[in-house]
Design an enzyme around this catalytic site. Structure first.
Site, PDB file in Angstrom:
ATOM      1  N   HIS A 306       1.024  -1.347   0.080  1.00  0.00           N
ATOM      2  CA  HIS A 306       0.083  -0.041   0.189  1.00  0.00           C
ATOM      3  C   HIS A 306       0.830   1.126  -0.067  1.00  0.00           C
ATOM      4  O   HIS A 306       1.994   1.265   0.652  1.00  0.00           O
ATOM      5  CB  HIS A 306      -1.134   0.140   1.286  1.00  0.00           C
ATOM      6  N   ASP A 363      -7.812  -5.150  -0.092  1.00  0.00           N
ATOM      7  CA  ASP A 363      -8.408  -6.197  -1.258  1.00  0.00           C
ATOM      8  C   ASP A 363      -7.829  -7.447  -0.901  1.00  0.00           C
ATOM      9  O   ASP A 363      -8.092  -8.502  -1.708  1.00  0.00           O
ATOM     10  CB  ASP A 363      -7.697  -5.610  -2.480  1.00  0.00           C
TER      11      ASP A 363
HETATM   12  C1  SDX Z   1      -6.329  -0.088  -2.721  1.00  0.00           C
HETATM   13  O1  SDX Z   1      -4.352   4.489  -2.135  1.00  0.00           O
HETATM   14  C2  SDX Z   1      -5.238   3.727  -1.287  1.00  0.00           C
HETATM   15  O2  SDX Z   1      -5.615   4.279  -0.238  1.00  0.00           O
HETATM   16  C3  SDX Z   1      -6.047   2.830  -2.068  1.00  0.00           C
HETATM   17  C4  SDX Z   1      -6.861   1.715  -1.191  1.00  0.00           C
HETATM   18  C5  SDX Z   1      -8.309   2.653  -1.060  1.00  0.00           C
HETATM   19  O3  SDX Z   1      -8.966   2.190  -0.301  1.00  0.00           O
HETATM   20  O4  SDX Z   1      -8.821   3.475  -1.697  1.00  0.00           O
HETATM   21  O5  SDX Z   1      -6.402   1.417  -0.316  1.00  0.00           O
HETATM   22  C6  SDX Z   1      -7.397   0.550  -1.988  1.00  0.00           C
HETATM   23  O6  SDX Z   1      -6.091   0.277  -4.098  1.00  0.00           O
HETATM   24  C7  SDX Z   1      -5.474  -1.077  -2.134  1.00  0.00           C
HETATM   25  C8  SDX Z   1      -4.052  -1.582  -2.931  1.00  0.00           C
HETATM   26  C9  SDX Z   1      -4.641  -2.282  -4.023  1.00  0.00           C
HETATM   27  N1  SDX Z   1      -3.587  -3.010  -4.937  1.00  0.00           N
HETATM   28  C10 SDX Z   1      -3.065  -3.992  -4.812  1.00  0.00           C
HETATM   29  O7  SDX Z   1      -2.923  -4.819  -3.808  1.00  0.00           O
HETATM   30  C11 SDX Z   1      -1.996  -4.382  -5.663  1.00  0.00           C
HETATM   31  C12 SDX Z   1      -0.699  -5.135  -5.260  1.00  0.00           C
HETATM   32  N2  SDX Z   1       0.098  -3.802  -4.744  1.00  0.00           N
HETATM   33  C13 SDX Z   1       1.026  -3.127  -5.285  1.00  0.00           C
HETATM   34  O8  SDX Z   1       0.907  -2.739  -6.701  1.00  0.00           O
HETATM   35  C14 SDX Z   1       1.580  -1.869  -4.700  1.00  0.00           C
HETATM   36  O9  SDX Z   1       1.797  -2.243  -3.313  1.00  0.00           O
HETATM   37  C15 SDX Z   1       0.714  -0.585  -4.647  1.00  0.00           C
HETATM   38  C16 SDX Z   1       0.112  -0.149  -5.933  1.00  0.00           C
HETATM   39  C17 SDX Z   1      -0.742  -0.962  -3.724  1.00  0.00           C
HETATM   40  C18 SDX Z   1       1.373   0.523  -3.970  1.00  0.00           C
HETATM   41  O10 SDX Z   1       2.331   0.926  -4.661  1.00  0.00           O
HETATM   42  P1  SDX Z   1       3.412   1.783  -4.376  1.00  0.00           P
HETATM   43  O11 SDX Z   1       3.165   2.610  -3.211  1.00  0.00           O
HETATM   44  O12 SDX Z   1       3.781   2.920  -5.603  1.00  0.00           O
HETATM   45  O13 SDX Z   1       4.616   0.972  -3.880  1.00  0.00           O
HETATM   46  P2  SDX Z   1       5.844   0.764  -4.960  1.00  0.00           P
HETATM   47  O14 SDX Z   1       5.028  -0.020  -6.258  1.00  0.00           O
HETATM   48  O15 SDX Z   1       6.687   1.712  -5.178  1.00  0.00           O
HETATM   49  O16 SDX Z   1       6.382  -0.735  -4.101  1.00  0.00           O
HETATM   50  C19 SDX Z   1       7.406  -0.524  -3.162  1.00  0.00           C
HETATM   51  C20 SDX Z   1       8.260  -1.604  -3.421  1.00  0.00           C
HETATM   52  C21 SDX Z   1       8.694  -1.929  -4.859  1.00  0.00           C
HETATM   53  O17 SDX Z   1       9.921  -2.851  -4.909  1.00  0.00           O
HETATM   54  P3  SDX Z   1      11.210  -1.801  -5.013  1.00  0.00           P
HETATM   55  O18 SDX Z   1      11.144  -1.122  -6.565  1.00  0.00           O
HETATM   56  O19 SDX Z   1      11.437  -0.651  -3.964  1.00  0.00           O
HETATM   57  O20 SDX Z   1      12.293  -2.860  -5.162  1.00  0.00           O
HETATM   58  O21 SDX Z   1       7.602  -3.042  -2.994  1.00  0.00           O
HETATM   59  C22 SDX Z   1       7.439  -3.645  -4.047  1.00  0.00           C
HETATM   60  C23 SDX Z   1       7.725  -2.711  -5.224  1.00  0.00           C
HETATM   61  O22 SDX Z   1       8.115  -3.763  -6.150  1.00  0.00           O
HETATM   62  N3  SDX Z   1       5.748  -3.943  -3.878  1.00  0.00           N
HETATM   63  C24 SDX Z   1       5.453  -5.233  -4.064  1.00  0.00           C
HETATM   64  C25 SDX Z   1       4.090  -5.328  -3.867  1.00  0.00           C
HETATM   65  N4  SDX Z   1       3.676  -4.063  -3.765  1.00  0.00           N
HETATM   66  C26 SDX Z   1       4.912  -3.465  -3.778  1.00  0.00           C
HETATM   67  N5  SDX Z   1       6.041  -6.437  -4.460  1.00  0.00           N
HETATM   68  C27 SDX Z   1       5.526  -7.625  -4.470  1.00  0.00           C
HETATM   69  N6  SDX Z   1       4.055  -7.641  -4.506  1.00  0.00           N
HETATM   70  C28 SDX Z   1       3.378  -6.547  -4.055  1.00  0.00           C
HETATM   71  N7  SDX Z   1       1.851  -6.577  -3.842  1.00  0.00           N
END
Ligand code: SDX
Length: 429
Positions: A306, A363
């Site tokens: 998140h 989710d």
């Molecule tokens: C919702 O914003 C809100 O409040 C949203 C929400 C709401 O109520 O409105 O809470 C609802 O959208 C919840 C999130 C649902 N999405 C997912 O579950 C999809 C999987 N999650 C990721 O795509 C990610 O965690 C996000 C999109 C939710 C957050 O992305 P960020 O904050 O941009 O973080 P990032 O992508 O920069 O990740 C940081 C690191 C990265 O690694 P590095 O580049 O630092 O090496 O963590 C890794 C990412 O690769 N990472 C994951 C991961 N989520 C982040 N690695 C594996 N699996 C994951 N799920």
């Protein structure tokens, strides 16, 4: 607001910027005069360090895993309130007394029907159309039917539009589901509460009396409460940006639905359940955890991570318990729930997830409950949008009423070609 400042000093810049504090959370550096006085922009793709607005609706502490709707902890609202009361709270800022509550519920109830001609929109879609595609279309189309509540300068029309949207989303969502399975649309019933009414519109058939099940209605209501609002997430920011141009509320909510559909956002609940089904059994979890950690693999654990929560998403904790209770009460042995809990256990013990502070989000468990309630995965994000309409429209109202509100118009760091002269095609190489 404080009178503190921060100094920005560099090669050709020396400026004092106001430091503003709110009631909770990080202070903000007010950069509104930065470009005018220095010729510099700030740069923050993804808005990781940017406050886009002042708001009094929802507060999140990502490190502590705290979520407050108008100051009330989500755990208390989940345990003691209901979605209609939460809608009132988000819209008006305080908990209603009994008379206010009864009036609000009555007002919403009497807006649940949709214009009969709206049904014709559905017939234009293929039966296998994704229901989110339908929702984007029909919610935007509401503006074509409810002209008497599109003048955003009129507080009364803003309230009518807000009530109409909260009231009609369940009807439109149930119609999208009925259209997908070829069953006839079911009209709303005024004798049922919001969640029970939605379930009967989704699952009743004209051939027999529909039996409302209090357990299922309560679980549905809880899911709505937990998804109602969440500060300035991507879809809420979309609604605010659309609204900043003066677009009507129906168009703004349709824009929010479109944004929510993405798998990185609200689409993650559908993607998560499909991921759990693909994993299938607990022995295959390590394979997927390794895929999620592999930078060369685009796969991510859906329902994990998140932007704000670097601790447990408090909604995920409530949903995990609710999923267990619903499955238990329905006597359903759902292997995907076991896979989800084992996946959570393994991931939270893995250094990659610990180091990156990745926890289950809203989710991760919601899909297990929605599947137990009888919905296909394609409907999951529609249900998220149904619930989030309360938050979207509350944030939209707050934005419209904000005295400093102006059209949102970000700038850019331009890295394209500098000016060059046009060359006629017969002179090009
Ligand atoms: C919702 O914003 C809100 O409040 C949203 C929400 C709401 O109520 O409105 O809470 C609802 O959208 C919840 C999130 C649902 N999405 C997912 O579950 C999809 C999987 N999650 C990721 O795509 C990610 O965690 C996000 C999109 C939710 C957050 O992305 P960020 O904050 O941009 O973080 P990032 O992508 O920069 O990740 C940081 C690191 C990265 O690694 P590095 O580049 O630092 O090496 O963590 C890794 C990412 O690769 N990472 C994951 C991961 N989520 C982040 N690695 C594996 N699996 C994951 N799920």
């Amino acid at each position: 607001m404080s009178d503190e400042t921060v100094k920005l000093k560099g090669a050709d810049i020396d400026i004092d910027l106001p430091l503003l504090g709110g009631s909770m959370g990080p202070k903000v550096i007010d950069v509104r005069k930065l470009y005018k006085e220095t010729g510099y922009f700030t740069y923050d793709p993804g808005y990781t360090s940017t406050a886009s607005c002042e708001s009094a609706i929802t507060y999140i502490d990502g490190d502590e895993g705290i979520l407050l709707y108008r100051g009330y902890p989500i755990e208390q609202l989940a345990a003691q309130s209901n979605f209609m009361e939460v809608c009132y709270l988000l819209l008006f800022g305080g908990l209603p007394n009994q008379a206010e509550y009864d009036q609000f519920v009555s007002d919403i109830t009497y807006h649940t029907m949709v214009h009969e001609q709206l049904m014709q929109f559905y017939n234009g879609f293929r039966r296998d159309a994704h229901p989110m595609a339908i929702m984007v279309g029909v919610v935007g189309a509401l503006a074509a039917f409810y002209h008497d509540s599109t003048d955003i300068s009129d507080p009364h029309q803003r309230r009518v539009a807000s009530y109409r949207l909260i009231a009609k989303m369940p009807t439109l969502a149930a119609m999208a589901y009925k259209y997908s399975n070829g069953q006839p649309f079911i009209y709303p019933r005024n004798d049922l509460n919001y969640a029970a009414n939605f379930l009967q519109m989704a699952f009743a058939v004209p051939c027999e009396e529909y039996q409302t099940r209090e357990t299922l209605a309560r679980a549905m209501d809880l899911v709505f409460t937990l998804h109602a609002d969440h500060e300035q997430n991507a879809s809420t920011s979309t609604v605010r940006l659309a609204g900043s141009s003066g677009a009507n509320p129906f168009a703004c909510i349709a824009a929010g639905i479109a944004c929510l559909w993405g798998p990185a956002h609200g689409g993650a609940n559908e993607a998560c359940l499909k991921m759990l089904a693909e994993i299938g059994t607990a022995d295959r979890i390590p394979l997927y955890v390794e895929k999620a950690k592999d930078k060369s693999d685009p796969f991510r654990l859906m329902g994990f991570g998140h932007r704000v929560y670097k601790n447990f998403d408090p909604r995920a904790k409530v949903l995990r318990t609710a999923a267990h209770d619903v499955l238990d009460e329905l006597g359903i042995n759902e292997p995907l729930f076991e896979v989800a809990m084992e996946l959570e256990r393994i991931a939270l013990e893995d250094d990659y997830f610990i180091e990156k502070r990745l926890y289950p989000n809203v989710d991760f468990y919601s899909g297990v409950i929605l599947k137990a309630l009888g919905f296909p995965t394609e409907m999951f994000t529609v249900l998220f949008a149904l619930a989030r309409t309360a938050g979207w429209i509350s944030q939209w109202n707050e934005m419209i009423s904000d005295p400093v509100q102006k059209i949102g118009r970000p700038r850019q760091l331009f890295t394209g070609p500098t000016q060059r002269e046009y060359v006629a095609i017969n002179k090009r190489s």
